[in-house]
Design an enzyme around this catalytic site. Structure first.
Site, short mmCIF file in Angstrom:
data_model
loop_
_atom_site.label_atom_id
_atom_site.label_comp_id
_atom_site.label_asym_id
_atom_site.label_seq_id
_atom_site.Cartn_x
_atom_site.Cartn_y
_atom_site.Cartn_z
N ARG A 41 16.28 -7.06 8.09
CA ARG A 41 15.48 -5.83 8.19
C ARG A 41 14.34 -5.97 9.20
O ARG A 41 13.97 -5.00 9.87
CB ARG A 41 14.95 -5.44 6.81
CG ARG A 41 14.28 -4.06 6.73
CD ARG A 41 13.98 -3.72 5.27
NE ARG A 41 13.51 -2.34 5.09
CZ ARG A 41 12.24 -1.98 4.98
NH1 ARG A 41 11.29 -2.92 5.00
NH2 ARG A 41 11.91 -0.71 4.82
N ILE A 67 11.21 3.75 8.51
CA ILE A 67 12.31 3.00 7.91
C ILE A 67 12.05 3.04 6.41
O ILE A 67 10.96 2.72 5.94
CB ILE A 67 12.39 1.55 8.46
CG1 ILE A 67 13.56 0.80 7.83
CG2 ILE A 67 11.10 0.80 8.27
CD1 ILE A 67 13.82 -0.57 8.46
N SER A 68 13.03 3.50 5.66
CA SER A 68 12.82 3.79 4.24
C SER A 68 12.56 2.53 3.42
O SER A 68 12.95 1.42 3.79
CB SER A 68 14.04 4.52 3.67
OG SER A 68 14.21 5.78 4.25
N GLN A 69 11.91 2.73 2.30
CA GLN A 69 11.68 1.68 1.30
C GLN A 69 13.02 1.03 0.94
O GLN A 69 14.02 1.72 0.73
CB GLN A 69 11.06 2.34 0.08
CG GLN A 69 10.88 1.48 -1.13
CD GLN A 69 10.49 2.33 -2.33
OE1 GLN A 69 10.56 3.56 -2.29
NE2 GLN A 69 10.06 1.69 -3.40
N PRO A 70 13.11 -0.31 0.86
CA PRO A 70 14.38 -0.96 0.56
C PRO A 70 15.06 -0.44 -0.70
O PRO A 70 16.29 -0.28 -0.72
CB PRO A 70 13.98 -2.44 0.42
CG PRO A 70 12.78 -2.58 1.30
CD PRO A 70 12.04 -1.29 1.17
#
Length: 223
Positions: A41, A67-70
């Protein structure tokens, strides 16, 4: 396809992310967890944010995008139930991170981004990591990619005001779509299954995404 863990200083942080952010919060799809253990990531975020790449929050990537939260990425991918033979459409390439995860799970990925610089950077990173079966396109994602339809799965990384009819039309019979639907301030993450041409909708949880801009999304602030 991903970074060699022996030369990856973030390998331990990635494993910790999977254990402490994903497994303990109920993500059980082992293929998704394995993919998130492999895909680096940190390669998909701006350099100044790389030290935060495996933390439990979104990160800015430019052009008002994130970039979205995992956890949200894992939740969406697990709900999508991607199979190795699937052809997948992603709306909102962003950094390219989710496209890389999809490439670990599917046979072919088409990803649409409306910001050309983001698309170009995502394509560069994906190619550098060996993801050759991802095609990144610059266009209105809300209209989908009819020339490549139907798709076994569609994932939308931006909030639509309602279920986009064009995307439902491009979903194969029996296919799955995950899409956040609702007003800009807060949305419901929906899992849509197509049965006899009709959407069967399940609600996953509340979320907050940037708006889906386009003909079947929200109007651009410039329009």
């Amino acid at each position: 396809m991903s970074t060699n863990p022996q030369s990856d200083p973030f390998s331990a942080a990635r494993k910790q992310m999977v254990q402490s952010q994903l497994r303990v919060r109920g993500v059980r799809d082992e293929r998704v967890l394995a993919a998130m253990s492999r895909v680096p990531r940190h390669e998909f975020v701006p350099q100044q944010f790389q030290s935060q790449a495996y933390e439990d929050h979104p990160l800015p990537i430019g052009f008002g995008q994130t970039i979205s939260q995992p956890y949200i990425v894992a939740l969406m991918l697990a709900a999508l139930d991607v199979q190795p033979e699937d052809v997948v459409l992603e709306i909102g390439t962003g950094s390219g991170y989710q496209a890389a995860l999809l490439a670990e799970l599917a046979s072919q990925v088409y990803s649409i981004e409306r910001h050309a610089p983001l698309a170009q950077n995502a394509e560069r990173v994906l190619q550098s990591l060996g993801y050759t079966h991802v095609t990144v396109l610059v266009r209105d994602g809300s209209q989908g990619l009819p020339e490549r339809a139907p798709f076994n799965a569609i994932i939308v990384a931006a909030a639509a005001p309602q279920l986009p009819a064009a995307l439902l039309a491009q979903l194969a019979e029996g296919g799955r779509m995950v899409v956040p639907v609702g007003p800009p301030a807060a949305q419901e993450l929906q899992l849509v299954r197509k049965r006899q041409g009709q959407p069967i909708i399940s609600y996953l949880e509340g979320c907050r995404f940037v708006p889906l801009i386009g003909g079947q999304g929200y109007p651009s602030e410039d329009s």
